[in-house]
Design an enzyme around this catalytic site. Sequence first.
Site, PDB file in Angstrom:
ATOM      1  N   LEU A 129       0.838  -1.203   0.000  1.00  0.00           N
ATOM      2  CA  LEU A 129       0.000   0.000   0.000  1.00  0.00           C
ATOM      3  C   LEU A 129       0.875   1.255   0.000  1.00  0.00           C
ATOM      4  O   LEU A 129       0.720   2.135  -0.836  1.00  0.00           O
ATOM      5  CB  LEU A 129      -0.935   0.003   1.217  1.00  0.00           C
ATOM      6  CG  LEU A 129      -1.809   1.250   1.412  1.00  0.00           C
ATOM      7  CD1 LEU A 129      -2.787   1.406   0.251  1.00  0.00           C
ATOM      8  CD2 LEU A 129      -2.556   1.188   2.744  1.00  0.00           C
ATOM      9  N   GLU A 153       3.722   4.064  -0.408  1.00  0.00           N
ATOM     10  CA  GLU A 153       4.656   4.475  -1.455  1.00  0.00           C
ATOM     11  C   GLU A 153       5.589   5.563  -0.911  1.00  0.00           C
ATOM     12  O   GLU A 153       5.397   6.052   0.194  1.00  0.00           O
ATOM     13  CB  GLU A 153       3.898   5.017  -2.669  1.00  0.00           C
ATOM     14  CG  GLU A 153       3.020   3.975  -3.343  1.00  0.00           C
ATOM     15  CD  GLU A 153       2.311   4.489  -4.577  1.00  0.00           C
ATOM     16  OE1 GLU A 153       1.547   3.712  -5.158  1.00  0.00           O
ATOM     17  OE2 GLU A 153       2.531   5.666  -4.950  1.00  0.00           O
ATOM     18  N   ILE A 188       7.903  -2.225   2.463  1.00  0.00           N
ATOM     19  CA  ILE A 188       7.085  -3.424   2.335  1.00  0.00           C
ATOM     20  C   ILE A 188       7.780  -4.611   3.003  1.00  0.00           C
ATOM     21  O   ILE A 188       8.913  -4.967   2.630  1.00  0.00           O
ATOM     22  CB  ILE A 188       6.783  -3.749   0.854  1.00  0.00           C
ATOM     23  CG1 ILE A 188       6.187  -2.525   0.146  1.00  0.00           C
ATOM     24  CG2 ILE A 188       5.866  -4.963   0.750  1.00  0.00           C
ATOM     25  CD1 ILE A 188       4.923  -1.966   0.773  1.00  0.00           C
ATOM     26  N   GLY A 208      20.266   0.096  33.598  1.00  0.00           N
ATOM     27  CA  GLY A 208      21.355   1.063  33.732  1.00  0.00           C
ATOM     28  C   GLY A 208      22.310   0.971  32.558  1.00  0.00           C
ATOM     29  O   GLY A 208      21.891   0.824  31.414  1.00  0.00           O
ATOM     30  N   GLY A 209      23.596   1.055  32.847  1.00  0.00           N
ATOM     31  CA  GLY A 209      24.611   1.004  31.794  1.00  0.00           C
ATOM     32  C   GLY A 209      24.525  -0.262  30.960  1.00  0.00           C
ATOM     33  O   GLY A 209      24.750  -0.240  29.742  1.00  0.00           O
ATOM     34  N   GLU A 222       1.511   0.339  10.089  1.00  0.00           N
ATOM     35  CA  GLU A 222       0.068   0.154   9.913  1.00  0.00           C
ATOM     36  C   GLU A 222      -0.746   1.300  10.524  1.00  0.00           C
ATOM     37  O   GLU A 222      -1.765   1.092  11.177  1.00  0.00           O
ATOM     38  CB  GLU A 222      -0.386  -1.210  10.458  1.00  0.00           C
ATOM     39  CG  GLU A 222       0.184  -2.361   9.642  1.00  0.00           C
ATOM     40  CD  GLU A 222      -0.477  -3.688   9.927  1.00  0.00           C
ATOM     41  OE1 GLU A 222      -1.691  -3.731  10.162  1.00  0.00           O
ATOM     42  OE2 GLU A 222       0.249  -4.695   9.910  1.00  0.00           O
ATOM     43  N   SER A 249       0.556   6.580  15.438  1.00  0.00           N
ATOM     44  CA  SER A 249      -0.295   6.894  16.591  1.00  0.00           C
ATOM     45  C   SER A 249      -1.222   8.057  16.282  1.00  0.00           C
ATOM     46  O   SER A 249      -2.385   8.092  16.717  1.00  0.00           O
ATOM     47  CB  SER A 249       0.563   7.226  17.817  1.00  0.00           C
ATOM     48  OG  SER A 249       1.265   6.082  18.256  1.00  0.00           O
TER      49      SER A 249
END
Length: 378
Positions: A124, A126, A156, A338-339, A362, A365
């Site tokens: 879908l 492009e 894709i 942490g590290g 897809e 948000s």
Amino acid sequence: MSAETQNMKLIAETARDFAEKNIRPYIMEWDESQTFPKDLFHKMGELGFMGIVIPQEYGGSGLGYQEYVSVLDEISQVDPSVGLSLAAHNSLCTNHIYEFGNEEQRRRWLPKLASGEILGAWGLTEHNTGSDAGGMSTTAVRDGDDWVINGAKNFITHAISSEVAVVMTRTGEKGERHNSTAFILEKSMPGFSSGKKENKLGMRASETAELIFDNVRVPDSSRLGEVGEGFKQALKILDGGRISIAALSLGTARGAYKAALKYSKERVQFGQPIGHFQAVNFMLADMATEIDAAELLIRRAADMKNRGEKMTVEGAMAKLFASEASVRIANNSVQIFGGYGYTKDFPAEKFYRDAKLNTIGEGTSEIQKLVIGREIIK
């Protein structure tokens, strides 16, 4: 425990065992080299994971969306990039043919896709059109009994390794309503090729590349549904696809959380495990709560999908919340490590990189909020 619950538990255990044996030992090898483990998907096909919601008469497992969520969750807890590819094959390409293909198309393609014999892609997006699919540049022009397709798709999943792709084309003018038509294309068709493989931040074992169409001649028998209904079909497919990405997000979040929880019990500072310190303990509490909330939203959408009810809002809500939660949880997982969370010797950094795609793929948000907002204001 009901038979249905027992069956769900068994399916989840099967996916978990498969992931531990066939995926976990190779996670970083595939990630570092950007290897797409195609053979793995043939193996998943043998377990019925490549056509989970496809009826048995077409070679599928004949299960519902609850089982589908469980499989994606378990696989993605180990490696979200494998979960992403599994989701794209199931909910986009395979499901599009099942939902909108005629009987001949279903019987020709679904058994091969559901068994994992072949891999499917779905085109879908492009280069210049994402959610604005009405402005697609890929065209299909009628030529006698055939159609001639020109253009390209990008971002894709399985663009290189797939044997078949469902592709949305423009069969009208840009900006027109009902200007899109879907086709099933085979990689063996002259002029149909793959382009550049993307070098990605995360989900690196999931292959992402271009699909290129150079005067690809396609018989009308490869058309899916009516002329002009392609985008309408795509929107319906994306409704179900949002459950997929939400389940992928759930697995990503749960994997990051489990890694952080385990580490918080093992890492001792000032004479006690760091999970006992309120700063870390509260982070873990937030993570656990968000995971449960995400799962409840996803299970609601899956239940509605199983019953054939409209779940546009519920699917978008599940995808929005679960994907954003996966980013927050992966971020906190790195913080708890942490590290060490910033190194590739521990799992937190990969979940951190992988999680971001969930808020983009897809439908971003922002697009989910648009979908939800439009529906609730009606």
